[in-house]
Write a protein that holds these residues in place. Structure first.
Motif, PDB file in Angstrom:
ATOM      1  N   PHE A  44      45.536  44.331  42.209  1.00  0.00           N
ATOM      2  CA  PHE A  44      45.138  43.156  41.438  1.00  0.00           C
ATOM      3  C   PHE A  44      45.780  41.891  41.988  1.00  0.00           C
ATOM      4  CE2 PHE A  44      46.007  40.522  37.527  1.00  0.00           C
ATOM      5  CZ  PHE A  44      44.698  40.079  37.340  1.00  0.00           C
ATOM      6  N   VAL A  45      47.091  41.932  42.180  1.00  0.00           N
ATOM      7  CA  VAL A  45      47.794  40.742  42.662  1.00  0.00           C
ATOM      8  C   VAL A  45      47.351  40.388  44.079  1.00  0.00           C
ATOM      9  CG1 VAL A  45      50.076  39.837  43.278  1.00  0.00           C
ATOM     10  CG2 VAL A  45      49.757  41.069  41.127  1.00  0.00           C
ATOM     11  N   ASP A  46      47.123  41.392  44.920  1.00  0.00           N
ATOM     12  CA  ASP A  46      46.710  41.123  46.294  1.00  0.00           C
ATOM     13  C   ASP A  46      45.266  40.636  46.379  1.00  0.00           C
ATOM     14  OD1 ASP A  46      49.213  42.021  46.903  1.00  0.00           O
ATOM     15  OD2 ASP A  46      48.576  43.751  48.094  1.00  0.00           O
ATOM     16  N   ALA A  47      44.437  41.002  45.398  1.00  0.00           N
ATOM     17  CA  ALA A  47      43.041  40.551  45.387  1.00  0.00           C
ATOM     18  C   ALA A  47      42.900  39.132  44.833  1.00  0.00           C
ATOM     19  CB  ALA A  47      42.183  41.511  44.569  1.00  0.00           C
ATOM     20  N   LEU A  48      43.809  38.726  43.966  1.00  0.00           N
ATOM     21  CA  LEU A  48      43.683  37.420  43.319  1.00  0.00           C
ATOM     22  C   LEU A  48      43.588  36.250  44.300  1.00  0.00           C
ATOM     23  CD1 LEU A  48      45.990  37.693  40.171  1.00  0.00           C
ATOM     24  CD2 LEU A  48      43.501  37.367  40.215  1.00  0.00           C
ATOM     25  N   PRO A  49      44.386  36.185  45.376  1.00  0.00           N
ATOM     26  CA  PRO A  49      44.239  35.052  46.300  1.00  0.00           C
ATOM     27  C   PRO A  49      42.838  34.942  46.886  1.00  0.00           C
ATOM     28  CG  PRO A  49      46.246  36.276  46.772  1.00  0.00           C
ATOM     29  CD  PRO A  49      45.481  37.078  45.779  1.00  0.00           C
ATOM     30  N   HIS A  50      42.187  36.085  47.098  1.00  0.00           N
ATOM     31  CA  HIS A  50      40.812  36.071  47.593  1.00  0.00           C
ATOM     32  C   HIS A  50      39.858  35.571  46.510  1.00  0.00           C
ATOM     33  CE1 HIS A  50      41.885  38.405  51.208  1.00  0.00           C
ATOM     34  NE2 HIS A  50      42.660  39.125  50.414  1.00  0.00           N
ATOM     35  N   LEU A  94      48.948  33.956  37.339  1.00  0.00           N
ATOM     36  CA  LEU A  94      49.757  35.055  36.828  1.00  0.00           C
ATOM     37  C   LEU A  94      50.792  34.576  35.812  1.00  0.00           C
ATOM     38  CD1 LEU A  94      50.255  37.083  40.125  1.00  0.00           C
ATOM     39  CD2 LEU A  94      49.011  37.845  38.081  1.00  0.00           C
ATOM     40  N   ALA A  95      51.314  33.380  36.016  1.00  0.00           N
ATOM     41  CA  ALA A  95      52.270  32.825  35.051  1.00  0.00           C
ATOM     42  C   ALA A  95      51.611  32.593  33.699  1.00  0.00           C
ATOM     43  CB  ALA A  95      52.865  31.531  35.595  1.00  0.00           C
ATOM     44  N   ASN A 151      42.687  43.846  53.267  1.00  0.00           N
ATOM     45  CA  ASN A 151      43.987  44.497  53.409  1.00  0.00           C
ATOM     46  C   ASN A 151      44.943  44.052  52.314  1.00  0.00           C
ATOM     47  OD1 ASN A 151      43.591  46.161  55.579  1.00  0.00           O
ATOM     48  ND2 ASN A 151      44.692  44.899  57.055  1.00  0.00           N
ATOM     49  N   PRO A 152      45.880  44.920  51.932  1.00  0.00           N
ATOM     50  CA  PRO A 152      46.949  44.486  51.043  1.00  0.00           C
ATOM     51  C   PRO A 152      47.952  43.606  51.785  1.00  0.00           C
ATOM     52  CG  PRO A 152      47.378  46.704  51.797  1.00  0.00           C
ATOM     53  CD  PRO A 152      46.026  46.332  52.345  1.00  0.00           C
ATOM     54  N   VAL A 153      48.848  43.022  51.040  1.00  0.00           N
ATOM     55  CA  VAL A 153      49.995  42.339  51.634  1.00  0.00           C
ATOM     56  C   VAL A 153      50.862  43.394  52.305  1.00  0.00           C
ATOM     57  CG1 VAL A 153      52.109  41.073  51.089  1.00  0.00           C
ATOM     58  CG2 VAL A 153      49.960  40.459  49.974  1.00  0.00           C
ATOM     59  N   PHE A 188      46.438  43.694  26.648  1.00  0.00           N
ATOM     60  CA  PHE A 188      46.164  43.941  28.067  1.00  0.00           C
ATOM     61  C   PHE A 188      47.490  44.199  28.755  1.00  0.00           C
ATOM     62  CE2 PHE A 188      46.190  41.868  32.350  1.00  0.00           C
ATOM     63  CZ  PHE A 188      45.446  42.831  33.009  1.00  0.00           C
ATOM     64  N   GLY A 189      47.510  45.209  29.618  1.00  0.00           N
ATOM     65  CA  GLY A 189      48.779  45.513  30.263  1.00  0.00           C
ATOM     66  C   GLY A 189      48.619  46.155  31.620  1.00  0.00           C
ATOM     67  N   PHE A 190      49.703  46.130  32.375  1.00  0.00           N
ATOM     68  CA  PHE A 190      49.756  46.808  33.664  1.00  0.00           C
ATOM     69  C   PHE A 190      51.212  47.019  34.041  1.00  0.00           C
ATOM     70  CE2 PHE A 190      49.213  42.275  34.439  1.00  0.00           C
ATOM     71  CZ  PHE A 190      50.061  41.948  35.493  1.00  0.00           C
ATOM     72  N   ALA A 191      51.441  47.763  35.091  1.00  0.00           N
ATOM     73  CA  ALA A 191      52.807  48.065  35.526  1.00  0.00           C
ATOM     74  C   ALA A 191      53.383  46.898  36.306  1.00  0.00           C
ATOM     75  CB  ALA A 191      52.832  49.336  36.376  1.00  0.00           C
ATOM     76  N   ALA A 192      54.700  46.775  36.290  1.00  0.00           N
ATOM     77  CA  ALA A 192      55.366  45.735  37.072  1.00  0.00           C
ATOM     78  C   ALA A 192      55.042  45.910  38.546  1.00  0.00           C
ATOM     79  CB  ALA A 192      56.880  45.797  36.840  1.00  0.00           C
ATOM     80  N   VAL A 193      54.729  44.830  39.213  1.00  0.00           N
ATOM     81  CA  VAL A 193      54.298  44.881  40.608  1.00  0.00           C
ATOM     82  C   VAL A 193      55.343  45.513  41.529  1.00  0.00           C
ATOM     83  CG1 VAL A 193      53.637  43.431  42.578  1.00  0.00           C
ATOM     84  CG2 VAL A 193      52.662  42.995  40.317  1.00  0.00           C
TER      85      VAL A 193
END
Length: 398
Positions: free
Chosen positions: A209-215, A235-236, A376-378, A194-199
């Motif tokens: 993905f990272v912005d949706a995770l807190p929700h 994420l860690a 909304n995004p961060v 599994f992979g993705f680009a550096a944020v």
């Protein structure tokens, strides 16, 4: 095993250090922007456009048509590409030298947040509202909310709440994950697949993905990355099993196509682009998360400080042109949703309509748009906070 961080990720940290405190008293020696809408030029200009988020993949045909239809304004268009992590330093250097060579910057939300923080762009609203469409009248609620969140520093010209979703190889993944926990469990069982680009590279799918995770995980303040106890812990843990982070989103799709990865982060817009261009075949499918949260992704047109009034006037005319529904429809088949009202698939050419039906997963898109909670995004100063925490806690440990 420790790996070197991508150069682009390191760059954003260096920029933050180099530019901290430079934005206000030490402003660059360029002329102040006009206080009102400037007149259109009496002679055509060479329009110089810097794209730092792949926006031209969607908008270049529209820009070319604008130039063709307005030869009295534009003699030619020159394009340059860059990355969200170096655009702040590039524009700042131009402004310090008094020689601004980029007339319009096309960027994502993260890149715009960094530009606005360093005051390297001209606020377009409310100062030039008379020359631009009224967001309250033309934009969708989600797009307008995001437009307002960036305080008029640019105009949204493209956008849709189309991710995060997962793209996967149906030949190797029989039951794709449907929740963040299922994704973590799958990644543990299939390390490096599994992979993705550096944020901090500004990747749309990664930031969605990272912005949706807190929700999705229940952090109490999704707008402030410094408070994301659950998200950063998740994420860690996920970081232990992901492939090395890519420096470009397209690299993850190439890896998926070649079989180096089985699942990557995606968004519906990227998916149709990759399939229409032949990067991904029919064996690759999309999976949304249960009770999906989608993040309003936007591409922006921003005007650097120091652009002369003639070019600023042409910029404003081009932005208005880009936001007209008939011109938004020119980006079909590469998009499923739009930031303005009044765009319909029937406005596209017959070929574009056929390509969208063939490659665009229309049924999936309709379900996602109908069921997702759009957020909304961060934005603003919180973007750099997010990047700093990522680099410190996630990226530097890979």
């Amino acid at each position: 095993m420790s790996r070197s961080r991508p150069a682009a990720v390191v760059t954003v940290v260096a920029l933050a250090v180099a530019l901290t405190g430079c934005a206000a008293p030490g402003r660059a020696p360029v002329a102040a922007p006009p206080t009102g809408v400037p007149d259109l030029p009496t002679r055509p200009v060479v329009l110089r456009i810097l794209d730092v988020s792949g926006v031209l993949a969607l908008t270049r045909p529209v820009i070319e048509r604008f130039a063709q239809e307005h030869p009295q304004l534009v003699s030619s268009v020159r394009y340059e590409s860059g990355t969200p992590t170096d655009v702040v330093g590039k524009l700042y250097a131009q402004q310090q030298s008094g020689n601004v060579t980029d007339d319009l910057v096309l960027t994502g939300t993260e890149g715009l947040s960094l530009l606005a923080k360093q005051q390297t762009v001209v606020p377009l609203l409310p100062g030039y509202a008379a020359a631009l469409p009224d967001p309250a009248g033309v934009m969708t609620p989600a797009a307008r909310q995001l437009q307002d969140a960036l305080n008029g520093n640019a105009m949204i010209i493209s956008g849709q709440p189309d991710g995060p979703v997962l793209a996967y190889d149906t030949r190797t993944v029989a039951h794709p994950p449907r929740t963040p926990q299922e994704l973590l469990t799958w990644a543990k069982a299939h390390p490096g697949r599994f992979g993705f680009a550096a944020v901090p590279t500004g990747s749309g799918p990664a930031n969605q993905f990272v912005d949706a995770l807190p929700h999705m995980l229940g952090d109490p303040n999704p707008a402030d990355p410094a408070t994301w106890t659950k998200t950063w812990a998740y994420l860690a843990e996920l970081n232990r099993y992901t492939a090395p982070y890519a420096t470009k989103t397209v690299d993850t799709f190439d890896a998926l196509a070649k079989g180096s990865l089985d699942i990557v982060l995606s968004e519906t817009g990227f998916d149709v682009q990759m399939k229409a261009k032949g990067v991904l075949g029919d064996q690759f499918a999309l999976q949304a998360f249960d009770d999906p949260v989608t993040i309003e992704v936007a591409q922006w047109a921003a005007v650097p400080r120091g652009v002369d009034p003639d070019r600023l006037a042409v910029d404003l005319a081009l932005i208005t042109y880009l936001l007209e529904p008939r011109h938004q429809a020119m980006t079909i088949p590469f998009r499923a949703a739009f930031p303005v009202h009044g765009v319909d698939l029937s406005m596209a050419t017959a070929d574009a309509q056929a390509r969208y039906q063939r490659h665009g997963s229309p049924d999936f898109n309709r379900r996602l748009l109908a069921t997702a909670q759009v957020r909304n995004p961060v934005v603003g100063d919180h973007v750099q906070v997010k990047y700093d925490i990522w680099n410190r806690s996630i990226g530097s440990t890979k």
